[in-house]
Design a protein around this motif. Sequence first.
Motif: not given
Length: 414
Positions: A255, A261, A265, A268, A410
């Motif tokens: 993550r 990003w 992966r 979040y 998250k």
Amino acid sequence: MTETNVTAPEIKAVPETMTAAFDDFMGAFEAFREANDRRLEEIEQKLTADVVTRDKVERINRALDDQSRVIDQLALKKLRPQLGGRSSIADTERKAAFDAYIRRGDESGLRDLQAKSMSNSADGEGGYLVPDETDGEIGRRLSAVSPIRGLATVRQVSGAVLKKPFAPTGMASGWVAETAARPETATPDLTELSFPTMELYAMPAATQSLLDDAAVDVEAWIAAEVDIAFAEQEGAAFVSGDGVNKPKGFLAYDRVADSNWAWGRIGYRATGAAGAFAASGPSDVLIDTIYALKAGHRQNGTFVMNRKTQGEIRKFKDGDGNYLWLPPQRAGEAASLMGFPVAEAEDMPDIAADAAAIAFGDFRAGYLVVDRMGVRVLRDPYSAKPYVLFYTTRRVGGGVQNFEAIKLVKFAAS
């Protein structure tokens, strides 16, 4: 302080119909709204809510969860095997042969059918493929109790591994005039995704007297015994499985903050507070997560969380005083959050520090479930006398196939 007359609904008896259960659920939700509005008014007036009001909201919240479970159970009952219906002579013959094998261990009928069809219905480990009706029934029940399977793309394969080429950057293209030459486009980068199937098993047991009872539908009995066991195992694996002898869950991949990003992966968005929603604008992170997806995926988005997390979000309102979480419009439909459906997955983690307790995405594009065709049953009358064991296996795999189609929330400061 005068206590409101709202009380938590009590489930005195399990409703017999989906409509009755849905009516009870809506009644509980109206009671919840009234009690929660009272709690919010107290917070505005006194900066804190009366403990009686808080406890009442939590009781009604739990009652809503109980009512939701009742609806889920009634939905499963509707998926019980059909005892009648049209079938071909070959299907009837196979069902009779399979019934003889399950009840008495008589393999002759299945072996004769195997010879007639010039196929090998038993693998090297022994056992026979269940009839198509039972195989399909297990699959339908799994979809009902394993929400990720119901949301994801499901592929059936005849081999042990599904290999899928994927172009992370998309295919190259260009504009040209009607009579102009067509120059060769750049070669796209292809990634090969591999999804091996892993063995999932259950071993229900029965007494010989149960098998001798002609009134017992043994195919329905096997489906009923193994569907929940299979669904619990694969449901957990699709969420958090490590990929070792099981599918790899979408929470098991690396993550990274969505601003960083990269392919491979899962991105979040952080809530801004460790183990909690932000004190100010707690629902902002949900909006950020929704719009972290590209439009093509966002329009097919679904929130995935467990009941406890949904119970927290159920209390949120927008600036106009409207609840962000809304109950289903009719029986059999999903609740919605900010206009997107909510899928309850009890294998999602609870709200805690650094926990990814909420997922949002286009799971049809983002996650792939791979089923190897066929469910096998091996009859074992020796290992646990006087019980007869039925070693039932299927092979299932799974993993993320598009890493930009799923985002996480998250519960962390950053």
